[in-house]
Design an enzyme around this catalytic site. Structure first.
Site, short mmCIF file in Angstrom:
data_model
loop_
_atom_site.label_atom_id
_atom_site.label_comp_id
_atom_site.label_asym_id
_atom_site.label_seq_id
_atom_site.Cartn_x
_atom_site.Cartn_y
_atom_site.Cartn_z
N ARG A 324 0.84 -1.20 0.00
CA ARG A 324 0.00 0.00 0.00
C ARG A 324 0.88 1.26 0.00
O ARG A 324 0.60 2.22 -0.68
CB ARG A 324 -0.86 -0.08 1.23
CG ARG A 324 -2.17 0.66 1.38
CD ARG A 324 -3.05 0.80 0.22
NE ARG A 324 -4.28 0.06 0.29
CZ ARG A 324 -5.42 0.47 -0.23
NH1 ARG A 324 -5.52 1.63 -0.84
NH2 ARG A 324 -6.48 -0.28 -0.21
N THR A 455 -6.13 -4.80 -1.41
CA THR A 455 -5.13 -5.19 -2.39
C THR A 455 -5.01 -6.72 -2.49
O THR A 455 -4.41 -7.22 -3.43
CB THR A 455 -3.77 -4.56 -2.07
OG1 THR A 455 -3.44 -4.82 -0.71
CG2 THR A 455 -3.81 -3.05 -2.30
N GLU A 730 -10.68 6.05 5.30
CA GLU A 730 -9.24 6.24 5.41
C GLU A 730 -8.68 7.47 4.69
O GLU A 730 -7.80 8.15 5.23
CB GLU A 730 -8.53 4.98 4.88
CG GLU A 730 -8.74 3.77 5.75
CD GLU A 730 -8.16 2.52 5.12
OE1 GLU A 730 -7.21 1.97 5.69
OE2 GLU A 730 -8.65 2.11 4.06
#
Length: 793
Positions: A324, A455, A730
């Site tokens: 990430r 992901t 987020e």
């Protein structure tokens, strides 16, 4: 999820015109009626748990004597690793996370044994009586050490685009440096806690404060050595999670379950705050080094990044965290040639874990550090460098191959630049700094582009169960968990809107593994996207059945049926149309044997990342935002104040604008805390020294800027998300980076922006002071060199 006729899809209502439902538990939170796990009534025979912890960061265990522990009044049971009936490994993905240590320990605070007693006080006092002998080994405590020693928990991964080395060699200008970015303690209001109650056949029910009930269920079954179906996990609400309860909450459920089944008694395991801060992982520290080549105008030509995450002693979720960070090291900026490498550094410290934003913030701050330095190098406002390098027409491709197709970033930045009067304020601040020797102001406008999806592809799925009862009330179960973010409220709104009924009819029940199995964690900002879509799918199925029943029973066409404003319209468009209340119609459908219950399912389309090729589409879409922060700094002490913040954030077509704005505000302040006051520290042995609220400082209401404006960017999601909304949990945390950049700008003002002085993360007053000292020393050196040059002439 199948497509239904247009007449079955409720049109999105104008959120600005309608009053937004408040958070479903808001009043309960305020009055204290909301029941958290520690509020549940205790059973008369309930036991309490404490663990005996390692005092060495890396050592062999020579001997363990627990005789005094077992003899302590109130102690009912004491267990070590060999007492665990099933597997001892409780890792979320790979291996290495042990419920109790065996022959060696890997960090200070690692549990070696557990005590169950009639009171928590007795359990806590008993563990102090253990006699444990160690043989210490050499410890690795810093990611720089892990890189030098090539000690990693997982293999290194690299993303490439273009030819970074060749482009770097030809670049007119270059910068090369590094930055150490510290982590962050989750500091959720409700600490880690679980209660386990034994059932028949060695089964157990676990009440958990967890973002991932399905994982708790799976791991409890593993440590007990029973089938997964023998374990049921329930989560009604959490008092905050922020990623800290995604993987590491399972340990408490497992420990409580083992002791509950052994003793056939309910067991509560609640970590006190200090144990929580010592024994659970945090946001990863990162050591990022970079070399960037750019034009005389400030356009990035080439970038080479090395990101080393401080993962701790095991992998936990670090693979995804470092990925990430790599995916977001471009942030909002096009990199035509890049080499981005991510290292999973092993250290003999507690395994770090998920935290709001995952690794994204560590990549974004790298990108913004680069922009600030380029701006100083070419003598331009950092905003102009941001706009020049921003993703736009002709600059769409990310280093990992996903195209930024939605044209949001530049319009959003320009909108905020105008609405915040950025240019005029920049001139005012410049004038202020020129005439003020003791106070310096800083200003920064920072954008954020954040990818939405897990992901790990398999996690991008959600399930739901919807029941309609004969009185018209609706009950919804889904796999998502409520940690204060308003997920339950949004799902109830989605179901109500899909049916066309009043929001008050819909209730979302506690998340349970026996209602929606195999659910993904509530993380990656995907809670509403996944669970909302699954609930919508279930509601549409029931609505389709109701339509088919109406067509057959009343002899009407499909387009003559509608549910609007809590009423069922039969023969819509006809002068003699019939109107029934929703409860009346539902009861009629039941009497005619129409099923009023359905499961729903959703899996995110279009996504996929080829790890071997380091190319693909890891995200369905991007959420975007920008923040302007203004600060004033005392040059004598480094103390500062955030005086104004203006935010414009992209949430697509908002499902609940009030909840979204609340999430943006909270995320920003949490991000600001990470970058300013929340400093994690360890001693030379690997012992965390910031282990309580007395020495770890989260932001308070006094730190929130008096001028704090949050607006939503009014544009629907171009992807087919739930009612064209976008995730909000987020991305806004990274808007707090604008405060750090503003502080960096104020420090640079000390030397008239001749350099961008290094600024630590977090930028505590001490760090700001040292940054300003560096600027002063540079300025003094520049004057000295100038004088020498004049004398030589």
């Amino acid at each position: 999820m199948r497509k239904l006729p247009d007449n079955l899809v409720t049109e999105q209502s104008n959120q600005k015109a309608k009053k937004q439902p408040i958070h479903e538990s808001a009043k309960k939170h305020v009055t204290g009626e909301a029941i958290y796990i520690d509020d549940m009534s205790e059973w008369p025979n309930e036991l309490h748990v404490a663990t005996g912890k390692s005092t060495e960061s890396h050592a062999d265990i020579v001997s363990v004597n627990l005789d005094k522990v077992r003899a302590y009044p109130g102690v009912v049971d004491v267990i070590v690793q060999s007492d665990i009936p099933g597997e001892v490994d409780v890792s979320p993905v790979l291996s290495g996370d042990l419920l109790l240590a065996g022959d060696f320990v890997h960090y200070i605070g690692q549990p070696i044994f557990a005590v169950a007693a009639t009171s928590f006080r007795a359990a806590k006092q008993a563990v102090e009586l253990a006699e444990i002998e160690y043989k210490p080994r050499e410890a690795t405590l810093h990611p720089k050490e892990s890189l030098a020693r090539q000690e990693f928990v997982l293999p290194t991964h690299t993303i490439r685009c273009g030819d970074a080395k060749a482009a770097m060699a030809k670049a007119p200008r270059k910068i090369k440096s590094d930055i150490y970015i510290k982590g962050q303690e989750h500091f959720y209001l409700e600490g880690q806690i679980s209660i386990a109650t034994p059932t028949e056949d060695r089964g157990v029910v676990v009440y958990a404060s967890s973002q991932h009930p399905a994982e708790v269920q799976k791991l409890v079954a593993k440590v007990l050595g029973v089938p997964v179906e023998s374990v049921q996990v329930e989560v009604r609400r959490m008092g905050g999670g922020f990623g800290g309860k995604e993987s590491q909450a399972a340990t408490l459920g497992c420990m409580a379950a083992v002791l509950a089944v052994r003793n056939r008694r309910p067991v509560k395991y609640r970590m006190p705050r200090q144990d929580d801060m010592v024994q659970t992982g945090k946001r990863h520290d990162f050591w990022n080094s970079y070399e960037v080549g750019f034009s005389d105008e400030g356009e990035i030509i080439s970038a080479e990044y090395d990101l080393v995450g401080k993962c701790g002693c095991t992998a936990d979720l670090s693979d995804g965290v470092v990925d990430r960070a790599m995916f977001h090291s471009d942030n909002a900026y096009f990199l035509p040639n890049a080499r981005i490498s991510g290292y999973r550094g092993k250290t003999h410290t507690v395994s770090n874990t998920a935290f709001r934003g995952f690794g994204g913030p560590k990549g974004v701050i790298l990108a913004e550090t680069v922009v600030e330095e380029i701006a100083c190098s070419v003598g331009k406002d950092a905003l102009d460098i941001r706009k020049l390098n921003c993703y736009q027409e002709g600059k769409r491709q990310t280093p990992y191959g996903q195209s930024v197709d939605e044209d949001v970033l530049l319009p959003l930045i320009q909108d905020l630049e105008d609405s915040s009067n950025y240019r005029a304020r920049r001139e005012e601040i410049k004038a202020f700094n020129q005439q003020s020797p003791f106070l310096k102001k800083g200003l920064a406008l920072v954008p954020v582009k954040f990818g939405i999806s897990f992901t790990s592809k398999h996690l991008n799925q959600g399930g739901a169960l919807v029941h309609v009862y004969t009185d018209g009330s609706v009950h919804v179960s889904h796999g998502g968990t409520e940690m204060g973010q308003g997920l339950y409220t949004k799902v109830a709104q989605i179901v109500a809107k899909t049916f066309g009924i009043d929001y008050q009819r819909v209730n979302v029940g506690a998340t349970r593994t026996d209602k929606v199995p195999n659910a993904s964690p509530t993380a990656a900002s995907a809670g509403t996207d996944l669970n909302g879509m699954a609930a919508l799918d279930a509601a549409r199925t029931i609505k389709e059945r109701l339509q088919e029943f109406a067509m057959e029973h009343f002899g009407i066409a499909a387009d003559e049926f509608a549910i609007e404003d809590d009423q069922v319209i039969l023969g819509k468009g006809d002068s003699d149309s019939q109107v029934m209340s929703f409860p009346e119609f539902v009861k009629l459908a039941y009497m005619n044997r129409v099923s009023l219950s359905s499961t729903g399912f959703y899996k995110t389309p279009k996504i996929g990342y080829d790890r071997k090729a380091a190319k693909g589409r890891p995200f369905l879409y991007y959420a975007n935002g920008a923040a302007v922060s203004e600060v004033v700094v005392d040059t004598f002490t480094g103390e500062y104040k955030v005086t104004q913040v203006d935010i414009l954030h992209d949430v697509g077509a908002s499902i609940n604008s009030e909840i979204d704005i609340g999430q943006i505000e909270g995320a920003f302040v949490q991000g600001m805390g990470w970058l300013t006051s929340e400093e994690l520290s360890w001693d030379e042995k690997g012992r965390i020294t910031t282990n309580s609220p007395a020495n770890y400082k989260i932001p308070t209401s006094a730190d929130v800027p008096e001028k704090f404006t949050v607006k939503l960017f009014d544009r629907a999601n171009s992807e087919e998300s739930v009612y064209r909304s976008k995730a909000v949990g987020e991305p806004p945390l990274m808007l707090g980076i604008s405060v750090w950049c503003a502080l960096k700008d104020a420090c640079a003002a000390v030397c008239d922006h001749q350099i961008s002085p290094p600024l630590a993360v977090p930028a505590t007053p001490e760090a700001v002071f040292y940054s300003m000292q560096a600027a002063k020393e540079f300025s003094a050196g520049a004057v000295s060199n100038s004088e020498k040059s004049m004398k030589s002439l």
